[in-house]
Design an enzyme around this catalytic site. Structure first.
Site, PDB file in Angstrom:
ATOM      1  N   SER A  33     -26.841  33.032  27.498  1.00  0.00           N
ATOM      2  CA  SER A  33     -27.359  34.383  27.292  1.00  0.00           C
ATOM      3  C   SER A  33     -28.874  34.375  27.147  1.00  0.00           C
ATOM      4  CB  SER A  33     -26.721  35.002  26.039  1.00  0.00           C
ATOM      5  OG  SER A  33     -25.335  35.183  26.198  1.00  0.00           O
ATOM      6  N   ARG A  37     -32.019  35.793  29.833  1.00  0.00           N
ATOM      7  CA  ARG A  37     -33.046  36.703  29.329  1.00  0.00           C
ATOM      8  C   ARG A  37     -34.435  36.070  29.381  1.00  0.00           C
ATOM      9  NH1 ARG A  37     -28.172  37.852  27.311  1.00  0.00           N
ATOM     10  NH2 ARG A  37     -27.651  39.970  26.582  1.00  0.00           N
ATOM     11  N   SER A 178     -20.626  46.114  23.660  1.00  0.00           N
ATOM     12  CA  SER A 178     -20.980  45.342  24.851  1.00  0.00           C
ATOM     13  C   SER A 178     -22.461  45.031  24.829  1.00  0.00           C
ATOM     14  CB  SER A 178     -20.630  46.092  26.137  1.00  0.00           C
ATOM     15  OG  SER A 178     -21.139  45.402  27.261  1.00  0.00           O
ATOM     16  N   GLN A 180     -23.986  43.368  27.071  1.00  0.00           N
ATOM     17  CA  GLN A 180     -24.504  43.499  28.423  1.00  0.00           C
ATOM     18  C   GLN A 180     -24.920  44.927  28.729  1.00  0.00           C
ATOM     19  OE1 GLN A 180     -21.565  41.917  31.101  1.00  0.00           O
ATOM     20  NE2 GLN A 180     -21.786  39.812  30.353  1.00  0.00           N
ATOM     21  N   ASP A 331     -16.386  35.149  24.148  1.00  0.00           N
ATOM     22  CA  ASP A 331     -16.190  34.114  25.162  1.00  0.00           C
ATOM     23  C   ASP A 331     -15.383  32.927  24.648  1.00  0.00           C
ATOM     24  OD1 ASP A 331     -17.582  35.393  27.234  1.00  0.00           O
ATOM     25  OD2 ASP A 331     -19.503  34.698  26.462  1.00  0.00           O
ATOM     26  N   LYS A 358     -13.438  40.116  32.053  1.00  0.00           N
ATOM     27  CA  LYS A 358     -14.315  38.954  32.159  1.00  0.00           C
ATOM     28  C   LYS A 358     -14.194  38.358  33.566  1.00  0.00           C
ATOM     29  CE  LYS A 358     -16.460  38.757  28.233  1.00  0.00           C
ATOM     30  NZ  LYS A 358     -17.943  38.693  28.182  1.00  0.00           N
ATOM     31  N   ARG A 406     -14.633  29.165  31.644  1.00  0.00           N
ATOM     32  CA  ARG A 406     -14.193  28.965  30.260  1.00  0.00           C
ATOM     33  C   ARG A 406     -12.696  28.674  30.193  1.00  0.00           C
ATOM     34  NH1 ARG A 406     -18.874  29.774  27.757  1.00  0.00           N
ATOM     35  NH2 ARG A 406     -20.184  31.510  28.463  1.00  0.00           N
TER      36      ARG A 406
END
Length: 450
Positions: A33, A37, A178, A180, A331, A358, A406
């Site tokens: 993540s 970014r 969320s 995202q 996750d 996902k 995952r």
């Protein structure tokens, strides 16, 4: 945009229980993540940013390619060492080709916010898995910028975006937690005059807010009733380059730590793991199950809390994980389900609706993973109930990973703790988030065949 990062062939694997306990001290790759970014914000800032510890998995490499296509100068200077010469908020250019985001929903959704608030047209696509994932949860709020979106039925990729160079500030209340969607709205707000405001019903990972401040933006975060938050961003900030140190990804550390907890006699330390409290729900849940999980050498790096985690094998018992914890461990549910299968008693994971959208329908895929290996599972609404075996996972099944990295790693962890070998149909997509996973596991004694 042509790239050569996608996994090129299927890599099946049969996992046996190791002959000896797992042991050692390792580093996991950088936080995915924060890596996404880092590249995006560095590209939007003025000046040169040096990034240390960047995750070099397939997903993040797609983000690097996309930001290059938008005009940033991005170079790799060594393992995990990257340099970004930013364009500034007004310096992005129209890409010459389609932006291929591979398997990365995070990259596609966050980038939508950037593209919606710039005055050019772009097109995003992805692999078969990403093209099946919904984008309307992002494009619906972003439509208020004045951008136009054209997609396949159901809001799915490929997605064409005609952005607006002078968007109004947005005010949006998330219908569900969320990070995202929140981040996409905030990224669109960077190019808007005035304050963009996002309300979230449950606090989600705040890496976007932290990084906005790191680069010089004004961000306020205020509590809202029942655990929610209001995030306010002052638009059109002067973002100035600043170096970044990316901590180890707690979502990646999860697989190593759970394997150590389940294989008898094991003791493994993962160094330099990010301990942002909005990302550590798994560690809380494992401790509630009785896990011996110790934190040492706590410190702050790049504005994020970091520490070393040591997992020591031992008996686990069932746990009831509340829905409010889901955003901090969304996750990690597949590997927590493996731990629950090994535990004594029943575990219930509540409020897992987000898992259905996902890389795969991760809720259905996790149920299939467990059932294929002799574990009784019930799904009641959006809750998953796992009936533990008290350390006697039967195994012997074939796991269909559905292009989900995952799920593949969770299946490998299950195989290390099961009585019979567990077959995994494809491990190639593990590289999207954890390059070198098999080698790292072998370095602590897993004995996985390459």
């Amino acid at each position: 945009m042509k790239t050569d990062h996608a996994p090129s062939s299927v890599r099946a694997l049969t996992v046996h229980a190791p002959r000896a306990p797992l042991s050692g001290s390792v580093h996991v790759p950088g936080d995915k993540s924060i890596s996404h970014r880092s590249l995006m914000f560095a590209a939007l800032a003025r000046g040169t940013t040096h990034i240390t510890g960047l995750l070099e998995g397939e997903d993040v490499l797609r983000t690097a390619d996309a930001m290059r296509a938008l005009g940033a100068d991005i170079t790799r200077e060594g393992a995990g060492q990257w340099c970004v010469q930013g364009c500034g908020l007004d310096g992005l250019r129209e890409p010459a080709d389609v932006l291929d985001m591979g398997n990365s929903g995070t990259a596609a959704r966050l980038l939508s916010g950037i593209l919606a608030s710039h005055g050019f047209t772009s097109v995003m696509t992805g692999d078969a898995s990403l093209r099946g994932r919904p984008m309307k949860r992002v494009t619906d709020p972003l439509a208020a910028t004045g951008a136009t979106f054209l997609s396949r039925q159901g809001g799915r990729l490929p997605l064409a975006i005609a952005g607006n160079a002078n968007p109004p500030p947005l005010a949006y209340r998330l219908p569900m937690a969320s990070a995202q969607v929140k981040s996409a709205v905030l990224l669109a707000g960077l190019n808007a005059a005035g304050e963009t405001r996002v309300e979230e019903p449950v606090a989600t990972r705040d890496h976007t807010e932290n990084m906005l401040r790191h680069f010089g933006a004004q961000v306020r975060v205020e509590p809202m009733g029942a655990g929610g938050r209001v995030i306010t961003l002052q638009g059109r900030p002067d973002l100035v380059a600043r170096d970044i140190v990316v901590p180890g990804d707690p979502s990646s550390a999860a697989f190593v730590l759970v394997a150590a907890l389940l294989v008898p006699g094991s003791k493994v330390t993962v160094r330099g793991v990010g301990l942002n409290p909005l990302r550590t729900g798994l560690f809380t849940s494992l401790r509630e199950m009785g896990a011996d999980l110790a934190i040492s050498n706590e410190r702050v790096e790049g504005g994020e809390p970091v520490g070393d985690l040591t997992a020591t094998a031992g008996a686990l018992h069932g746990v009831d994980v509340p829905a409010t914890r889901a955003p901090s461990m969304i996750d990690e549910y597949p590997v927590l389900a493996v731990a629950a299968a090994h535990a004594t008693g029943q575990s219930r994971f509540r409020g897992l609706e987000e898992l259905r959208v996902k890389e795969s329908d991760r809720l259905a895929a996790t149920v299939a993973l467990l059932e294929a290996n002799g574990i009784k599972v019930d799904v009641v609404g959006d809750d998953m109930i796992v009936h533990g075996t008290g350390g006697a996972i039967p195994g012997g099944g074939l796991v269909e990973t559905r292009m989900d990295h995952r799920l593949a790693m969770s299946a490998i962890v299950m195989g290390l703790a099961a009585r019979k070998p567990v077959s995994v149909d494809d491990t190639a997509f593990i590289d999207t988030s954890f390059p070198g996973f098999v080698g790292l596991m072998n370095s602590i004694g897993a004995g996985l065949a390459a």
